[in-house]
Scaffold this motif. Sequence first.
Motif: not given
Length: 340
Positions: A93-118
């Motif tokens: 499991k991954l627990v985070i505080s803030n999404l990264d507001p950097n437009p290069l990331v902005a939710g894509k990190g979380v999306e990718k990790i969820r898509a991998a089943g975590i």
Amino acid sequence: MQRCFELAQLGAGNVAPNPIVGAVLVYEHRILGEGFHAQYGGPHAEVNCFQSVQPEDRSLIEAATLYCSLEPCSHYGKTPPCADLVIKNQVKKLVISNLDPNPLVAGKGVEKIRAAGIEVETGLLEDAGAWLNRIFFKWIQQKTPYIILKWAQSQDGYIGISGARTSISNPITQRLNHRWRSEIAAILVGNTTAMVDNPSLNTRAYPGPNPLRIALDRHANIPGDYHLFDDQQETWIYGPPRTGDWQKLQFMDRYDPFEIPALLEQLSQAQKTSLLVEGGAHLLKQFISQNYWDEIRVIENAQMLGGGISAPDLPVQLDLKTRFKVQDDQISVYVRSVAK
Ligand code: AOF
Ligand code: ZN
């Protein structure tokens, strides 16, 4: 997550313009590893966290929870994506505080990790996380420095005696002030402060990097043997160029008249994400009246000066963020008021 914040804080002053980030890997109430982003261009918090896990604990990673103060990155910057590292390690499991507001990331990190089943949980202690990274958040969203105004005042409302270096706060607060200096990119003083105080504007009372120091010298009247000209740290002088053999000192144009927007533009170009204005009263009042501030730190104690230079009036629209005592000094931190 609180531990992530503590770790993140250890990178303050060394990672700008990047955010400060901490990561902790936990298995059944035991910390298996922890790390933080320690140096600009260096490994991210997640990398240091996984690296700190002892060989005998590696087999537990798949059953562990990773806490991160910021969303793991999904892009190739100076380092490869942390999202890929999290997936490779197959944490439970991954627990985070803030999404990264950097437009290069902005939710894509979380999306990718969820898509991998975590499993991913976001928004834990979100307000505290945003406060911790307030400099980075402003920078990434507005590309202009976060501005902190700071002064010390006597009980009767004076910041100093005219024409004399005046000490108001105690030595422990002084050390805290040097810590603050180590956490910001640039520090500014007006001409009178430069002339009267002969300030060094360094971090000698706290272990940490020195900020860029900036002084106003429109009439070229700061004596050449003052600390500001000692070439010991990066320095910008807003005044006519002088001849000399400096390596770290620059004379800046647009000094006559000196205008805050021009300074902010030059700071932005130099990737300086934060500015601490340490006085004097005239300059602080200019920043307040022109509405250029994000945070105000006021130090007060029971000392009476009986006269002198009046402290600036606080802006009308503000909230007290925190207040604490350092021995006999009271420190108040104000921010812009948010609509409730
Ligand atoms: C993370 N963990 O510890 C940090 C992150 O040039 P780079 O590779 O260092 O990437 C910088 C960007 O990465 C920065 O602007 C921010 O979006 C993110 N910072 N991300 O996963 C970290 N410091
Ligand atoms: Zn990363």
